[in-house]
Design a protein around this motif. Structure first.
Motif, PDB file in Angstrom:
ATOM      1  N   GLY A  88       0.834  -1.200   0.000  1.00 37.88           N
ATOM      2  CA  GLY A  88       0.000   0.000   0.000  1.00 37.88           C
ATOM      3  C   GLY A  88       0.864   1.244   0.000  1.00 37.88           C
ATOM      4  O   GLY A  88       2.070   1.175  -0.211  1.00 37.88           O
ATOM      5  N   GLU A  92       1.407   5.003   5.028  1.00 39.27           N
ATOM      6  CA  GLU A  92       0.460   4.190   5.803  1.00 39.27           C
ATOM      7  C   GLU A  92       1.078   2.867   6.221  1.00 39.27           C
ATOM      8  O   GLU A  92       0.948   2.437   7.377  1.00 39.27           O
ATOM      9  CB  GLU A  92      -0.802   3.925   4.994  1.00 39.27           C
ATOM     10  CG  GLU A  92      -1.678   5.131   4.788  1.00 39.27           C
ATOM     11  CD  GLU A  92      -2.876   4.812   3.902  1.00 39.27           C
ATOM     12  OE1 GLU A  92      -3.348   3.648   3.914  1.00 39.27           O
ATOM     13  OE2 GLU A  92      -3.330   5.727   3.195  1.00 39.27           O
ATOM     14  N   ALA A  93       1.746   2.179   5.285  1.00 35.58           N
ATOM     15  CA  ALA A  93       2.320   0.866   5.573  1.00 35.58           C
ATOM     16  C   ALA A  93       3.402   0.963   6.647  1.00 35.58           C
ATOM     17  O   ALA A  93       3.451   0.133   7.565  1.00 35.58           O
ATOM     18  CB  ALA A  93       2.883   0.247   4.294  1.00 35.58           C
TER      19      ALA A  93
END
Length: 182
Positions: A88, A92-93
């Motif tokens: 992703g 975020e990851a």
């Protein structure tokens, strides 16, 4: 353990060969050694005065002779993903990884820097993060990558008191991680 010593010896040999051709841009930096694991498909540099040690659940690990909390370790797990981008969006990851995997429930995670690099068509994410407790902090760089059917993780860090003195030295280690084709 015998396999690890053979890999370290191979790394030292490769290090010596690469170091002898100092005109090469890929040569091992001064005061570092190369660790090369052809069987598991990765390599990295570590400070030449560090020593090999067993770190539970990790494929390779080296630590400073005097500051045990200053060390590098590599592990990997199988994955069906083909590239790090399959996790992703990078921000975020990495946030989820640090918060949900690296940090204990009592630690406060802070992410300082994230970068993506592509080397020989392979993508790597390297990031700096700190895990804080009321009485202790540890800061580290992590490099993650996916290839060879594996999700690789290299973490190199130190406690808060030493971080500012060793940060650039440890960044060399984090940036040196490479996946090899196996």
């Amino acid at each position: 353990m015998k396999r690890r010593w053979m890999l370290v010896a191979t790394g030292a040999l490769v290090s010596g060969l690469l170091h002898s051709t100092s005109a090469s841009a890929e040569g091992v930096p001064d005061n570092y050694r190369a660790f090369v694991d052809y069987e598991d498909g990765y390599s990295y540099y570590y400070p030449s005065d560090w020593r090999d040690f067993d770190f539970l659940g990790h494929d390779s690990a080296f630590k400073d002779r005097f500051a045990a909390l200053q060390h590098v370790r590599v592990c990997f797990i199988p994955t069906d993903k083909k590239d790090i981008r399959d996790l992703g969006p990078m921000e975020e990851a990495i946030f989820d990884l640090v918060k949900d995997v690296y940090a204990a429930p009592t630690q406060v995670p802070t992410i300082y820097e994230m970068q993506e690099r592509t080397i020989d068509g392979k993508n790597y994410w390297t990031f700096e993060y700190e895990l804080t407790l009321p009485s202790f902090s540890r800061t580290a760089f992590a490099t993650i990558a996916i290839g060879n059917g594996r999700y690789y993780t290299l973490v190199v860090g130190a406690n808060e008191r030493r971080w500012t003195r060793v940060r650039s030295k440890l960044k060399v280690v984090a940036d040196s991680f490479r996946m090899l084709d196996i």
